[in-house]
Write a protein that holds these residues in place. Structure first.
Motif, PDB file in Angstrom:
ATOM      1  N   MET A   1       0.824  -1.206   0.000  1.00 36.73           N
ATOM      2  CA  MET A   1       0.000   0.000   0.000  1.00 36.73           C
ATOM      3  C   MET A   1       0.863   1.264   0.000  1.00 36.73           C
ATOM      4  SD  MET A   1      -3.050  -1.123  -0.109  1.00 36.73           S
ATOM      5  CE  MET A   1      -4.156   0.242   0.338  1.00 36.73           C
TER       6      MET A   1
ATOM      7  N   VAL B   1      -7.678  18.123   7.123  1.00 33.38           N
ATOM      8  CA  VAL B   1      -8.178  18.110   8.504  1.00 33.38           C
ATOM      9  C   VAL B   1      -8.784  16.747   8.789  1.00 33.38           C
ATOM     10  CG1 VAL B   1      -9.465  19.449  10.216  1.00 33.38           C
ATOM     11  CG2 VAL B   1      -9.150  20.356   7.910  1.00 33.38           C
ATOM     12  N   ARG B   2      -8.500  16.235   9.942  1.00 38.21           N
ATOM     13  CA  ARG B   2      -9.090  14.958  10.346  1.00 38.21           C
ATOM     14  C   ARG B   2      -9.999  15.220  11.543  1.00 38.21           C
ATOM     15  NH1 ARG B   2      -5.091   9.999  11.025  1.00 38.21           N
ATOM     16  NH2 ARG B   2      -4.043  11.520  12.314  1.00 38.21           N
ATOM     17  N   VAL B   3     -11.268  14.914  11.368  1.00 40.16           N
ATOM     18  CA  VAL B   3     -12.246  15.171  12.428  1.00 40.16           C
ATOM     19  C   VAL B   3     -12.725  13.833  12.992  1.00 40.16           C
ATOM     20  CG1 VAL B   3     -14.496  16.203  12.963  1.00 40.16           C
ATOM     21  CG2 VAL B   3     -13.005  17.289  11.273  1.00 40.16           C
TER      22      VAL B   3
ATOM     23  N   THR C   1     -18.830   5.174   8.214  1.00 42.60           N
ATOM     24  CA  THR C   1     -17.687   5.066   9.116  1.00 42.60           C
ATOM     25  C   THR C   1     -16.526   5.908   8.627  1.00 42.60           C
ATOM     26  OG1 THR C   1     -18.416   2.804   9.366  1.00 42.60           O
ATOM     27  CG2 THR C   1     -16.333   3.357  10.373  1.00 42.60           C
ATOM     28  N   PHE C   2     -16.502   6.146   7.330  1.00 45.84           N
ATOM     29  CA  PHE C   2     -15.475   7.005   6.741  1.00 45.84           C
ATOM     30  C   PHE C   2     -16.141   7.904   5.703  1.00 45.84           C
ATOM     31  CE2 PHE C   2     -12.704   8.171   3.295  1.00 45.84           C
ATOM     32  CZ  PHE C   2     -11.573   8.627   3.948  1.00 45.84           C
ATOM     33  N   ALA C   3     -15.883   9.184   5.796  1.00 48.00           N
ATOM     34  CA  ALA C   3     -16.399  10.112   4.784  1.00 48.00           C
ATOM     35  C   ALA C   3     -15.413  11.261   4.639  1.00 48.00           C
ATOM     36  CB  ALA C   3     -17.770  10.649   5.188  1.00 48.00           C
ATOM     37  N   ALA C   4     -15.390  11.872   3.485  1.00 44.35           N
ATOM     38  CA  ALA C   4     -14.532  13.039   3.272  1.00 44.35           C
ATOM     39  C   ALA C   4     -15.339  14.110   2.548  1.00 44.35           C
ATOM     40  CB  ALA C   4     -13.303  12.666   2.461  1.00 44.35           C
TER      41      ALA C   4
ATOM     42  N   LEU D   1      -8.221   4.095  -2.462  1.00 42.41           N
ATOM     43  CA  LEU D   1      -7.215   5.154  -2.387  1.00 42.41           C
ATOM     44  C   LEU D   1      -7.056   5.854  -3.724  1.00 42.41           C
ATOM     45  CD1 LEU D   1      -4.513   3.347  -0.232  1.00 42.41           C
ATOM     46  CD2 LEU D   1      -5.802   5.380   0.411  1.00 42.41           C
TER      47      LEU D   1
ATOM     48  N   MET E   1     -14.993  -3.427  11.655  1.00 42.53           N
ATOM     49  CA  MET E   1     -15.123  -2.284  10.744  1.00 42.53           C
ATOM     50  C   MET E   1     -13.843  -1.449  10.676  1.00 42.53           C
ATOM     51  SD  MET E   1     -17.189  -0.801   8.724  1.00 42.53           S
ATOM     52  CE  MET E   1     -18.748  -1.530   9.202  1.00 42.53           C
ATOM     53  N   ILE E   2     -13.304  -1.147  11.838  1.00 46.22           N
ATOM     54  CA  ILE E   2     -12.088  -0.351  11.868  1.00 46.22           C
ATOM     55  C   ILE E   2     -10.961  -1.122  11.196  1.00 46.22           C
ATOM     56  CG2 ILE E   2     -10.315   0.614  13.417  1.00 46.22           C
ATOM     57  CD1 ILE E   2     -12.831   2.309  13.211  1.00 46.22           C
TER      58      ILE E   2
ATOM     59  N   LEU F   1     -11.251  -3.238   8.802  1.00 44.43           N
ATOM     60  CA  LEU F   1     -11.493  -3.157   7.361  1.00 44.43           C
ATOM     61  C   LEU F   1     -10.989  -1.816   6.819  1.00 44.43           C
ATOM     62  CD1 LEU F   1     -14.796  -4.133   5.697  1.00 44.43           C
ATOM     63  CD2 LEU F   1     -13.772  -1.946   5.154  1.00 44.43           C
ATOM     64  N   LEU F   2     -11.277  -0.764   7.540  1.00 43.05           N
ATOM     65  CA  LEU F   2     -10.844   0.551   7.085  1.00 43.05           C
ATOM     66  C   LEU F   2      -9.339   0.710   7.182  1.00 43.05           C
ATOM     67  CD1 LEU F   2     -13.770   2.595   8.533  1.00 43.05           C
ATOM     68  CD2 LEU F   2     -13.185   2.385   6.142  1.00 43.05           C
TER      69      LEU F   2
ATOM     70  N   ALA G   1      -7.281  -1.550   6.530  1.00 51.38           N
ATOM     71  CA  ALA G   1      -6.745  -2.188   5.331  1.00 51.38           C
ATOM     72  C   ALA G   1      -6.899  -1.266   4.124  1.00 51.38           C
ATOM     73  CB  ALA G   1      -7.470  -3.504   5.085  1.00 51.38           C
ATOM     74  N   ALA G   2      -8.032  -0.581   4.064  1.00 51.41           N
ATOM     75  CA  ALA G   2      -8.297   0.250   2.896  1.00 51.41           C
ATOM     76  C   ALA G   2      -7.604   1.609   2.971  1.00 51.41           C
ATOM     77  CB  ALA G   2      -9.807   0.446   2.745  1.00 51.41           C
ATOM     78  N   PHE G   3      -7.462   2.116   4.178  1.00 47.85           N
ATOM     79  CA  PHE G   3      -6.940   3.468   4.344  1.00 47.85           C
ATOM     80  C   PHE G   3      -5.852   3.528   5.405  1.00 47.85           C
ATOM     81  CE2 PHE G   3     -10.964   4.014   2.337  1.00 47.85           C
ATOM     82  CZ  PHE G   3     -10.749   5.040   1.443  1.00 47.85           C
ATOM     83  N   PRO G   4      -4.730   2.888   5.167  1.00 53.34           N
ATOM     84  CA  PRO G   4      -3.686   2.853   6.182  1.00 53.34           C
ATOM     85  C   PRO G   4      -3.176   4.233   6.558  1.00 53.34           C
ATOM     86  CG  PRO G   4      -2.856   2.072   4.075  1.00 53.34           C
ATOM     87  CD  PRO G   4      -4.332   2.196   3.938  1.00 53.34           C
ATOM     88  N   PHE G   5      -3.276   5.202   5.634  1.00 51.74           N
ATOM     89  CA  PHE G   5      -2.751   6.543   5.930  1.00 51.74           C
ATOM     90  C   PHE G   5      -3.498   7.200   7.067  1.00 51.74           C
ATOM     91  CE2 PHE G   5      -5.978   9.458   4.337  1.00 51.74           C
ATOM     92  CZ  PHE G   5      -6.779   8.590   3.614  1.00 51.74           C
ATOM     93  N   LEU G   6      -4.734   6.712   7.300  1.00 55.40           N
ATOM     94  CA  LEU G   6      -5.527   7.328   8.362  1.00 55.40           C
ATOM     95  C   LEU G   6      -5.193   6.751   9.732  1.00 55.40           C
ATOM     96  CD1 LEU G   6      -8.950   7.430   6.584  1.00 55.40           C
ATOM     97  CD2 LEU G   6      -7.538   9.376   7.239  1.00 55.40           C
TER      98      LEU G   6
ATOM     99  N   VAL H   1     -11.622  15.016   6.512  1.00 54.26           N
ATOM    100  CA  VAL H   1     -11.905  13.583   6.663  1.00 54.26           C
ATOM    101  C   VAL H   1     -12.636  13.358   7.979  1.00 54.26           C
ATOM    102  CG1 VAL H   1     -10.834  11.340   7.090  1.00 54.26           C
ATOM    103  CG2 VAL H   1     -10.024  12.773   5.220  1.00 54.26           C
TER     104      VAL H   1
ATOM    105  N   ARG I   1     -13.711  10.406  10.314  1.00 55.95           N
ATOM    106  CA  ARG I   1     -13.518   8.964  10.544  1.00 55.95           C
ATOM    107  C   ARG I   1     -14.031   8.632  11.938  1.00 55.95           C
ATOM    108  NH1 ARG I   1      -9.950   5.489  12.680  1.00 55.95           N
ATOM    109  NH2 ARG I   1      -8.332   6.999  13.149  1.00 55.95           N
TER     110      ARG I   1
END
Lengths: 356, 51
Positions: free
Chosen positions: A1, A18-20, A38-41, A68, B1-2, B4-5, B7-12, B46, B48
């Motif tokens: 990745m 920004v991360r909220v 659970t995730f949105a931007a 990504l 869930m976390i 899973l995320l 895996a998809a979004f390691p940068f977060l 973002v 999360r």
């Protein structure tokens, strides 16, 4: 990745990122998105103008429309939208701020001494709907938030999310002349569509009643305008599509009990090889503000440990989430109904009045 | 869930220092909004859920 992360980091460079993780101070009059995700931007201008919403999911998978590469591409493409906007800005009309923490239901909790360490995104819909219940302004149709593009007959590409991959025959999209391979350009309130989230926002903002929703699409290098003829109540859909949303637990009416669904092996072991659904009652809601729900089920004869195989004449639930969403979105409080339980190798029908 | 995320979004989820090209995450939206206005830069916000 590593490579996609580097790609994303590069795409982020021109942005202030920004991360909220706590919604307490987020102004709900400025930023609105699908709060149940659970995730949105959100990609936006500092003046409050939202360019795009990223993040959507299917009924069974939280990552259906997340990648990504699609996010990096969106960040890249949105720079053009930002440049255009900066040339002719049109800031939203100022409104009084509405920080999430000031939602009446949350304020009541704070006043009652509750310590809210964090307001989760999904709390927004919970709190909004709960307030509407109290105010008697709740309409069941309000639950159909951020409709999926399938409501208008569209399937979209996961990577290029404005690209139509399929159009359902007989749907509003088909009637408007849209075809697989077309790219959505604009839809309703969304002036520039780049994501599935943009489409869902446009559908969310469109009236529930019969209306004609303007759509612009690109085909073979040129743009075309059309309109989607949406029938009265077009946002309604099978409750299982909304079963993943956390607000289903607080809908009214509610069955008043819960527990794990049993898999095919467990059902067979119990002597229910052909039952499409079974769940073991692990708890009955007999505490707090909603104690009446559980008490009604208990009074009907439901016990912890019972196996529920049907509810109100329906047996083909895909899981307990589905049962709960179905009750909240299709039944009416006060209705005479029944719970079918499997106890000691026999079916028992428990009749009761569905509580609020 | 976390998971899973993750895996998809390691940068977060991974520490910023572990990334090849770190993203400078702000955590205060109002401050970020001010910064974006000063720089004429767009905002990437973002959300999360950590539940």
């Amino acid at each position: 990745m590593g490579r996609p992360s580097a790609e994303l980091a590069a795409a982020c460079k021109p942005y202030v990122a920004v991360r909220v993780t706590d919604m307490q101070n987020v102004d709900l009059n400025v930023i609105r998105f699908d709060f149940d995700l659970t995730f949105a931007a959100v990609l936006m201008h500092a003046d409050g103008t939202v360019y795009h919403r990223y993040g959507s999911r299917g009924p069974d998978d939280a990552s259906t429309y997340l990648s990504l590469s699609s996010l990096a591409a969106l960040l890249h493409d949105t720079l053009a939208d930002h440049r255009d906007y900066e040339r002719a800005p049109s800031p939203p009309k100022p409104t009084a701020p509405l920080p999430a923490i000031e939602l009446p239901v949350l304020q009541q909790k704070v006043a009652a001494g509750a310590r809210l360490d964090c307001v989760h995104c999904h709390t927004i819909n919970d709190a909004t709907f709960a307030h509407a219940f109290v105010q008697k302004t709740w309409r069941r149709d309000d639950a159909y938030v951020f409709p999926d593009p399938t409501r208008i007959g569209l399937a979209l590409d996961r990577e290029r999310q404005a690209r139509i991959t399929a159009v359902t025959a007989g749907s509003p999209a088909a009637a408007a002349g849209l075809r697989a391979g077309d790219d959505l350009v604009a839809l309703g309130v969304q002036k520039r569509v780049r994501t599935q989230g943009d489409v869902q926002w446009a559908l969310h903002e469109a009236p529930f009643a019969k209306n004609r929703l303007p759509v612009r699409f690109a085909r073979d290098g040129s743009e075309h305008d059309a309109a989607l003829d949406l029938a009265d109540g077009w946002k309604r859909c099978p409750p299982e599509e909304y079963a993943w949303r956390p607000f289903k637990w607080n809908l009214s009416p509610s069955c008043g009990f819960g527990g794990p669904a049993l898999d095919a092996g467990a059902r067979t072991k119990l002597g229910l090889p052909d039952a499409p659904f079974a769940m073991r009652v692990q708890y009955v809601v007999d505490w707090g503000e909603r104690a009446a729900r559980g008490r009604a089920a208990t009074a009907a004869g439901l016990r912890k440990g019972d196996v529920v195989i049907g509810f109100a004449g329906k047996r083909d639930f895909t899981g307990f989430d589905h049962l709960h969403a179905w009750v909240g979105l299709t039944l009416t409080a006060g209705a005479e109904t029944e719970i079918v339980v499997w106890r000691q190798g026999k079916e028992h029908v428990l009749r009761y009045r569905l509580p609020e | 869930m976390i998971r899973l995320l993750a895996a998809a979004f390691p940068f977060l989820l991974a520490p910023v220092a572990a990334q090849a090209a770190p993203i400078e995450w702000q955590t205060d939206f109002a401050a970020a909004q001010k910064l974006a206005a000063e720089r004429h830069a767009p905002l990437f916000v973002v959300f999360r859920c950590e539940r």
